[in-house]
Design an enzyme around this catalytic site. Structure first.
Site, PDB file in Angstrom:
ATOM      1  N   ASP A 101     -45.099  21.859  30.477  1.00 31.97           N
ATOM      2  CA  ASP A 101     -43.653  21.678  30.425  1.00 31.97           C
ATOM      3  C   ASP A 101     -43.081  22.135  31.762  1.00 31.97           C
ATOM      4  O   ASP A 101     -43.166  23.322  32.109  1.00 31.97           O
ATOM      5  CB  ASP A 101     -43.097  22.527  29.268  1.00 31.97           C
ATOM      6  CG  ASP A 101     -41.881  21.897  28.631  1.00 31.97           C
ATOM      7  OD1 ASP A 101     -41.019  21.399  29.379  1.00 31.97           O
ATOM      8  OD2 ASP A 101     -41.781  21.917  27.393  1.00 31.97           O
ATOM      9  N   ASP A 203     -38.539  18.950  31.533  1.00 30.86           N
ATOM     10  CA  ASP A 203     -37.389  19.467  30.819  1.00 30.86           C
ATOM     11  C   ASP A 203     -36.069  18.973  31.437  1.00 30.86           C
ATOM     12  O   ASP A 203     -35.909  19.011  32.662  1.00 30.86           O
ATOM     13  CB  ASP A 203     -37.445  21.005  30.896  1.00 30.86           C
ATOM     14  CG  ASP A 203     -36.485  21.681  29.955  1.00 30.86           C
ATOM     15  OD1 ASP A 203     -36.596  21.460  28.746  1.00 30.86           O
ATOM     16  OD2 ASP A 203     -35.634  22.460  30.440  1.00 30.86           O
ATOM     17  N   GLU A 245     -37.438  14.420  29.773  1.00 29.16           N
ATOM     18  CA  GLU A 245     -36.463  14.580  28.698  1.00 29.16           C
ATOM     19  C   GLU A 245     -35.088  14.178  29.212  1.00 29.16           C
ATOM     20  O   GLU A 245     -34.624  14.714  30.225  1.00 29.16           O
ATOM     21  CB  GLU A 245     -36.435  16.045  28.238  1.00 29.16           C
ATOM     22  CG  GLU A 245     -35.484  16.269  27.077  1.00 29.16           C
ATOM     23  CD  GLU A 245     -35.062  17.725  26.888  1.00 29.16           C
ATOM     24  OE1 GLU A 245     -34.667  18.089  25.784  1.00 29.16           O
ATOM     25  OE2 GLU A 245     -35.116  18.504  27.869  1.00 29.16           O
ATOM     26  N   HIS A 319     -39.365  20.801  19.241  1.00 23.19           N
ATOM     27  CA  HIS A 319     -38.976  22.202  19.051  1.00 23.19           C
ATOM     28  C   HIS A 319     -37.463  22.400  19.085  1.00 23.19           C
ATOM     29  O   HIS A 319     -36.992  23.516  18.873  1.00 23.19           O
ATOM     30  CB  HIS A 319     -39.626  23.046  20.146  1.00 23.19           C
ATOM     31  CG  HIS A 319     -39.119  22.681  21.503  1.00 23.19           C
ATOM     32  ND1 HIS A 319     -39.387  21.469  22.096  1.00 23.19           N
ATOM     33  CD2 HIS A 319     -38.316  23.343  22.365  1.00 23.19           C
ATOM     34  CE1 HIS A 319     -38.769  21.410  23.263  1.00 23.19           C
ATOM     35  NE2 HIS A 319     -38.109  22.536  23.461  1.00 23.19           N
ATOM     36  N   ASP A 320     -36.696  21.368  19.394  1.00 22.83           N
ATOM     37  CA  ASP A 320     -35.229  21.471  19.401  1.00 22.83           C
ATOM     38  C   ASP A 320     -34.605  20.803  18.180  1.00 22.83           C
ATOM     39  O   ASP A 320     -33.376  20.846  18.014  1.00 22.83           O
ATOM     40  CB  ASP A 320     -34.649  20.779  20.644  1.00 22.83           C
ATOM     41  CG  ASP A 320     -35.038  21.472  21.940  1.00 22.83           C
ATOM     42  OD1 ASP A 320     -35.196  22.703  21.943  1.00 22.83           O
ATOM     43  OD2 ASP A 320     -35.188  20.752  22.954  1.00 22.83           O
TER      44      ASP A 320
HETATM   45  C1  GLC Z   1     -34.574  21.411  26.848  1.00 21.52           C
HETATM   46  C2  GLC Z   1     -35.575  22.143  25.983  1.00 21.52           C
HETATM   47  C3  GLC Z   1     -34.849  23.210  25.230  1.00 21.52           C
HETATM   48  C4  GLC Z   1     -34.262  24.168  26.237  1.00 21.52           C
HETATM   49  C5  GLC Z   1     -33.390  23.453  27.259  1.00 21.52           C
HETATM   50  C6  GLC Z   1     -33.132  24.323  28.449  1.00 21.52           C
HETATM   51  O1  GLC Z   1     -33.628  20.725  26.111  1.00 21.52           O
HETATM   52  O2  GLC Z   1     -36.256  21.236  25.159  1.00 21.52           O
HETATM   53  O3  GLC Z   1     -35.677  23.881  24.323  1.00 21.52           O
HETATM   54  O4  GLC Z   1     -33.502  25.130  25.587  1.00 21.52           O
HETATM   55  O5  GLC Z   1     -33.992  22.290  27.750  1.00 21.52           O
HETATM   56  O6  GLC Z   1     -34.299  24.475  29.202  1.00 21.52           O
END
Ligand code: GLC
Ligand code: CA
Length: 548
Positions: A101, A203, A245, A319-320
């Site tokens: 990640d 990320d 993402e 995980h979100d």
């Molecule tokens: C992304 C991650 C999340 C995190 C955010 C800040 O959305 O998936 O878990 O809190 O970025 O890094």
């Protein structure tokens, strides 16, 4: 249309591990790398080809590792660099790659760069981050809000300027406009790539090119320039996969990220199908009932837009997000049926499927009743803000139980032993009490389990090119209860017809779908007449020699 050679990451299945909650090897209540190594046989039996690890680098863990203080060190709670190298080797021996990640929109406020940056206005690291003078009244430079609630600016009293953070104040945004920052990131990425990883999940990659002075956070004008530079400096010439993402991605935008001649990323995670289920003003904290027609419209738009170029990532959870079976299925009476239905619908679409840990055994959302049971920084911040805004506590808990991030962060349920067999100590977050019946041990040898169904789907993808390459066509678009699509490759078609409800549904079958379908997942052949009846969460699948 020219057929492109298939890439390995188009035919693999990815499994996401949230290391903190996966398997604890030493009884401190926190999952670790050694714990993951111990479960590699389980994962290779499942058939997956890649593990995406949520962050494992050194971090004060304000956001469970999405706040990195040293990109080239492993967080001690997870293990050592030697453990990590062993994980890569052991995984490779099972034909499994490791995806790291990459969290480079921001660092932790404890990262050496930020400590130096903050020390003085003339620090050579000052420009690694985004600093601005106060507004004339001494307040924040502008009204950009952070994702975790509150302003995206925090004042540093020492130097009299505000730093910019799209997440918590402890997650200061890196300044990608500074070429030195980009060079440091590329150097670090190459260091990991040389350790033999299979690629990166990136990320919030849509946020890196922010231009806060112009109010721009997502999709800044320089975004694709940066990504092409990143590709040139790190990924070019290596056979790795990357997934960015992007909560703001549209199908048109996804073609820029993942188009075959773009030299940027393999694919993106998009969230239109997730956000379309959120409340207009209160977002995910005010759950809306699931709207299948709207959902199908989003899926079809993405499947169609990326039919000839670009590539889709397919996922129900991460995980979100809340647990798939709780959000889109039925986590009580029809838990097994609905979890299998959701898996079938997702894995037979065109794209690379991602399985989030525990999804393969149908883990559910948590029944927490008090805010003290939650650990997630976003949930805790939002709780405070909602209460300040006058919302009743009980309403907030309802929202958090439906969509909060801790739903997917409770310990992986390995067995009926205490704390779900996750740890011999006390877990950092409570296990879901349903672990006594929902766990890996209970499903492992059961041919009718959700786990067995995932194994079959993952194996099927390796056998049938139509799952990877077939053209997608949607049917019954306006049907509020049934999701129907076909995939066609050459003279062959594959059918998926799924009931998204707990009721028996009788549906009119379009003329061209009538006739005989050979069994695909279940043993029985299906002959479709003008009408078909689907039991609760039943899915009909099949193969036929026909072009649709
Ligand atoms: C992304 C991650 C999340 C995190 C955010 C800040 O959305 O998936 O878990 O809190 O970025 O890094
Ligand atoms: Ca541990």
């Amino acid at each position: 249309m020219t057929t492109q050679p298939r890439q390995w990451w188009q035919s693999t299945t990815v499994y996401q591990i949230y290391p903190r909650s996966f398997a604890d090897s030493n009884g401190d209540g926190i999952g670790d790398i050694e714990g993951i190594i111990g479960k590699l046989d389980y994962l290779s039996d499942l058939g997956i080809g890649v593990i995406w690890l949520s962050p494992i680098c050194a971090s004060p863990m304000r956001d469970n590792g999405y706040d990195i203080s040293d990109y080239q060190a492993i967080a001690p709670i997870f293990g050592t660099l030697d453990d990590f190298d062993r994980l890569v080797t052991e995984a490779k021996a099972r034909n499994v790659g490791i995806l790291l990640d990459l969290v480079v929109n921001h660092t932790s406020d404890q990262h050496r760069w930020f400590l130096e940056s903050r020390a003085s206005r003339t620090s050579r690291y000052r420009d690694y981050y985004v600093w601005r003078d106060p507004a004339p009244d001494g307040g924040v430079p502008n009204d950009i809000q952070s994702t975790f609630g509150g302003p995206a600016w925090t004042l540093d009293p020492g130097t009299g300027q505000y730093w910019f953070h799209q997440f918590a104040p402890e997650q200061p945004d890196l300044n990608w406009a500074n070429p030195q920052v980009r060079a440091e990131i590329y150097r670090m990425m190459n260091w990991w790539l040389e350790r033999g990883i299979a690629g990166f999940r990136m990320d919030v990659i849509n946020l890196i090119a922010k231009e806060p002075d112009r109010g721009i956070t997502a999709d800044g004008p320089k975004l694709h320039d940066y990504l092409r530079e990143l590709h040139r400096e790190t990924l070019a010439g290596r056979d790795v996969m990357t997934v960015g993402e992007s909560w703001s991605a549209t199908p048109e935008g996804a073609l820029l990220y993942s188009g075959r001649d773009r030299a940027e990323l393999s694919m993106v995670f998009q969230f239109e199908h997730v956000m379309q289920q959120w409340h207009e003003t209160w977002g995910k904290w005010q759950p809306k009932p699931f709207d299948l027609v709207a959902f199908k419209r989003v899926v079809t738009r993405w499947q169609t837009a990326l039919a000839d170029d670009g590539w889709n990532s397919l996922f129900w959870g991460n995980h979100d997000l809340p647990r798939a079976v709780s959000k889109y299925g039925d986590d009580t009476t029809y838990r097994v049926e609905s979890a299998k239905m959701l898996a079938t619908v997702l894995h037979l679409l065109r794209g690379t499927p991602y399985v989030y840990q525990g999804e393969e055994i149908g883990m559910t959302n948590v029944p927490f009743t008090a805010i003290s049971q939650y650990r997630d920084i976003e949930t805790l911040n939002m709780h405070r803000l909602h209460l300040e805004a006058g919302l009743p506590e009980s309403d907030f808990i309802v929202g958090a139980n439906a969509n909060g991030r801790d739903n997917s962060r409770t310990p992986m349920q390995w067995s009926a032993a205490s704390h779900a067999g996750f740890t011999s100590g006390t877990p950092w977050i409570e296990a879901n009490p349903n672990y006594s019946s929902i766990n890996v041990a209970a499903e492992l040898d059961d041919p009718n389990s959700i786990l067995a169904h995932y194994r079959r789907l993952i194996a099927l993808r390796k056998q049938l090119p139509i799952i990877i390459e077939g053209r997608y066509v949607s049917w019954l678009d306006e049907h509020p209860e049934v999701f129907a699509y076909t995939r066609t490759l050459g003279p062959q078609s594959l059918l998926v017809l799924a009931n998204f409800t707990a009721r028996e549904i009788t549906v009119d079958i379009p003329t061209s779908l009538r006739g005989e379908w050979r069994p695909l997942l279940d043993a029985k052949p299906n002959t479709l007449h003008d009408r078909a009846t689907l039991g609760p969460f039943e899915t009909i699948t099949g193969l036929a020699e026909r072009t649709l």
